[in-house]
Design a protein around this motif. Structure first.
Motif, mmCIF file in Angstrom:
data_model
loop_
_atom_site.group_PDB
_atom_site.id
_atom_site.type_symbol
_atom_site.label_atom_id
_atom_site.label_comp_id
_atom_site.label_asym_id
_atom_site.label_seq_id
_atom_site.Cartn_x
_atom_site.Cartn_y
_atom_site.Cartn_z
ATOM 1 N N GLU A 1 -4.993 -101.794 -86.378
ATOM 2 C CA GLU A 1 -5.018 -100.791 -87.447
ATOM 3 C C GLU A 1 -4.738 -99.410 -86.870
ATOM 4 O O GLU A 1 -5.204 -99.074 -85.775
ATOM 5 C CB GLU A 1 -6.385 -100.751 -88.150
ATOM 6 N N HIS A 2 -3.986 -98.620 -87.633
ATOM 7 C CA HIS A 2 -3.798 -97.200 -87.348
ATOM 8 C C HIS A 2 -4.522 -96.410 -88.432
ATOM 9 O O HIS A 2 -4.400 -96.734 -89.627
ATOM 10 C CB HIS A 2 -2.318 -96.822 -87.353
ATOM 11 N N THR A 3 -5.265 -95.372 -88.054
ATOM 12 C CA THR A 3 -6.003 -94.575 -89.034
ATOM 13 C C THR A 3 -5.810 -93.086 -88.776
ATOM 14 O O THR A 3 -5.655 -92.649 -87.639
ATOM 15 C CB THR A 3 -7.516 -94.885 -89.003
ATOM 16 N N LEU A 4 -5.837 -92.325 -89.852
ATOM 17 C CA LEU A 4 -5.866 -90.867 -89.813
ATOM 18 C C LEU A 4 -7.070 -90.418 -90.622
ATOM 19 O O LEU A 4 -7.264 -90.858 -91.762
ATOM 20 C CB LEU A 4 -4.581 -90.274 -90.397
ATOM 21 N N LYS A 5 -7.889 -89.535 -90.039
ATOM 22 C CA LYS A 5 -9.141 -89.132 -90.686
ATOM 23 C C LYS A 5 -9.338 -87.620 -90.612
ATOM 24 O O LYS A 5 -8.960 -86.993 -89.624
ATOM 25 C CB LYS A 5 -10.339 -89.807 -90.010
ATOM 26 N N ALA A 6 -9.935 -87.085 -91.648
ATOM 27 C CA ALA A 6 -10.404 -85.703 -91.656
ATOM 28 C C ALA A 6 -11.894 -85.741 -91.967
ATOM 29 O O ALA A 6 -12.327 -86.504 -92.844
ATOM 30 C CB ALA A 6 -9.657 -84.868 -92.692
ATOM 31 N N GLY A 7 -12.690 -84.941 -91.254
ATOM 32 C CA GLY A 7 -14.132 -85.034 -91.427
ATOM 33 C C GLY A 7 -14.842 -83.703 -91.327
ATOM 34 O O GLY A 7 -14.260 -82.676 -90.966
ATOM 35 N N LEU A 8 -16.132 -83.750 -91.636
ATOM 36 C CA LEU A 8 -17.005 -82.578 -91.612
ATOM 37 C C LEU A 8 -18.307 -82.988 -90.944
ATOM 38 O O LEU A 8 -18.886 -84.028 -91.284
ATOM 39 C CB LEU A 8 -17.259 -82.079 -93.031
ATOM 40 N N ASN A 9 -18.787 -82.177 -89.986
ATOM 41 C CA ASN A 9 -20.025 -82.468 -89.265
ATOM 42 C C ASN A 9 -21.022 -81.329 -89.412
ATOM 43 O O ASN A 9 -20.637 -80.152 -89.417
ATOM 44 C CB ASN A 9 -19.758 -82.668 -87.767
ATOM 45 N N TYR A 10 -22.303 -81.704 -89.511
ATOM 46 C CA TYR A 10 -23.380 -80.725 -89.377
ATOM 47 C C TYR A 10 -23.990 -80.929 -88.005
ATOM 48 O O TYR A 10 -24.410 -82.040 -87.649
ATOM 49 C CB TYR A 10 -24.446 -80.890 -90.457
ATOM 50 N N ARG A 11 -24.061 -79.862 -87.220
ATOM 51 C CA ARG A 11 -24.455 -79.953 -85.828
ATOM 52 C C ARG A 11 -25.850 -79.345 -85.612
ATOM 53 O O ARG A 11 -26.091 -78.196 -85.968
ATOM 54 C CB ARG A 11 -23.425 -79.261 -84.932
ATOM 55 N N PHE A 12 -26.749 -80.151 -85.014
ATOM 56 C CA PHE A 12 -28.084 -79.684 -84.654
ATOM 57 C C PHE A 12 -28.008 -79.212 -83.193
ATOM 58 O O PHE A 12 -28.369 -79.941 -82.262
ATOM 59 C CB PHE A 12 -29.100 -80.808 -84.798
ATOM 60 N N ASN A 13 -27.496 -77.999 -82.999
ATOM 61 C CA ASN A 13 -27.227 -77.508 -81.651
ATOM 62 C C ASN A 13 -28.507 -77.309 -80.855
ATOM 63 O O ASN A 13 -29.470 -76.726 -81.337
ATOM 64 C CB ASN A 13 -26.453 -76.175 -81.719
ATOM 65 N N LEU A 14 -28.492 -77.792 -79.610
ATOM 66 C CA LEU A 14 -29.618 -77.549 -78.703
ATOM 67 C C LEU A 14 -29.523 -76.197 -78.043
ATOM 68 O O LEU A 14 -30.505 -75.654 -77.563
ATOM 69 C CB LEU A 14 -29.659 -78.658 -77.627
ATOM 70 N N GLY A 15 -28.316 -75.630 -78.028
ATOM 71 C CA GLY A 15 -28.112 -74.258 -77.566
ATOM 72 C C GLY A 15 -27.643 -73.444 -78.760
ATOM 73 O O GLY A 15 -27.343 -73.969 -79.808
ATOM 74 N N SER A 16 -27.590 -72.123 -78.612
ATOM 75 C CA SER A 16 -27.161 -71.265 -79.701
ATOM 76 C C SER A 16 -25.827 -70.634 -79.375
ATOM 77 O O SER A 16 -25.438 -70.520 -78.229
ATOM 78 C CB SER A 16 -28.199 -70.164 -79.975
#
Length: 242
Positions: free
Chosen positions: A222-237
């Motif tokens: 399979e070939h896939t193309l994806k667009a996404g959104l992440n919420y990041r719980f950063n350990l640094g600022s």
């Protein structure tokens, strides 16, 4: 006239007052001037955990079963979720691990054999657990990824419309995946990404029924193309460099 002496005395007093002003000003000191703050260049931090979702499309890499054209060979919509963790090191390098699952819209890919058998494969989902290595350039992260892949599907074989028992040499549910993409931090905690990912589940062939054995092997990829959104719980600022 008495008015003139009064005027002369007033003028003299003003002269004395004007002469004393520079001395008073000197005692007060020089007027301070504010200095404009130096430009603060942001330092983008990727270390931490994240979760998010994605959407895109998938299409099979193989268009034939040993020369037999596959039916319903259309691109399919996919949507899913991902969770992962990253660690930034040596300045701009980022290493991480990610788990991902994509649900696929229904689309049966199959083949009609000259003997009258009809094979179909309805793939419902794609999963993966991958490592990734990237390099950050300002708010952008360029990365490559690879690891284990899983295919969720159901297969059928019919003859004259009736189900027929069959055996393949491998289950082709487990495989590998590789890909690459770019992720962009548009706030300290939110990032958007776009990526290409290739899945390979190896080659399969029929062991039974005997009439299909001579047709050889077929690929599962399979070939896939994806667009996404992440919420990041950063350990640094996201800090600032002066």
């Amino acid at each position: 006239m008495k008015i003139i002496p009064k005027i002369l005395r007033a003028i003299a007093a003003l002269i004395v007052l004007g002469a004393s002003m520079p001395a008073v000003a000197a005692d007060l000191g020089a007027r301070p001037y504010g200095q404009a703050p130096a430009y603060a260049a942001p330092i983008y931090q990727w270390t931490g955990f994240y979760l998010g979702g994605h959407a895109g499309g998938a299409f099979s890499g193989s268009t034939s079963f040993n020369g037999l054209a596959l039916s319903n060979y259309d691109a399919r919509f996919l949507g899913g979720v991902q969770v992962g963790a990253d660690f930034q090191f040596a300045g701009n390098f980022v290493v991480g691990v990610e788990g991902q699952y994509s649900w696929l819209s229904s689309n049966k890919i199959g083949s009609i054999f000259p003997a009258g058998f009809v094979y179909s494969n309805n793939q419902r989902g794609l999963g993966s657990v991958t490592g990734r290595l990237g390099y950050s350039w300002g708010p952008a992260l360029f990365y490559a990824k690879g690891g284990y892949a899983y295919s969720s599907h159901s297969e059928t074989l019919t003859f004259g419309g009736a189900p027929v028992a069959f055996t393949l040499n491998r289950d082709h549910r487990d495989g590998y995946t590789v890909g690459a993409g770019i992720e962009y931090l548009f706030t300290p905690n939110w990032s958007a990404k776009a990526e290409y990912q290739y899945y390979d589940f190896g080659k399969s062939r029929f062991v039974a029924p005997a009439a299909l054995v001579p047709f050889g092997t077929f690929n599962n990829d399979e070939h896939t193309l994806k667009a996404g959104l992440n919420y990041r719980f950063n350990l640094g600022s996201t800090a600032a460099r002066y």
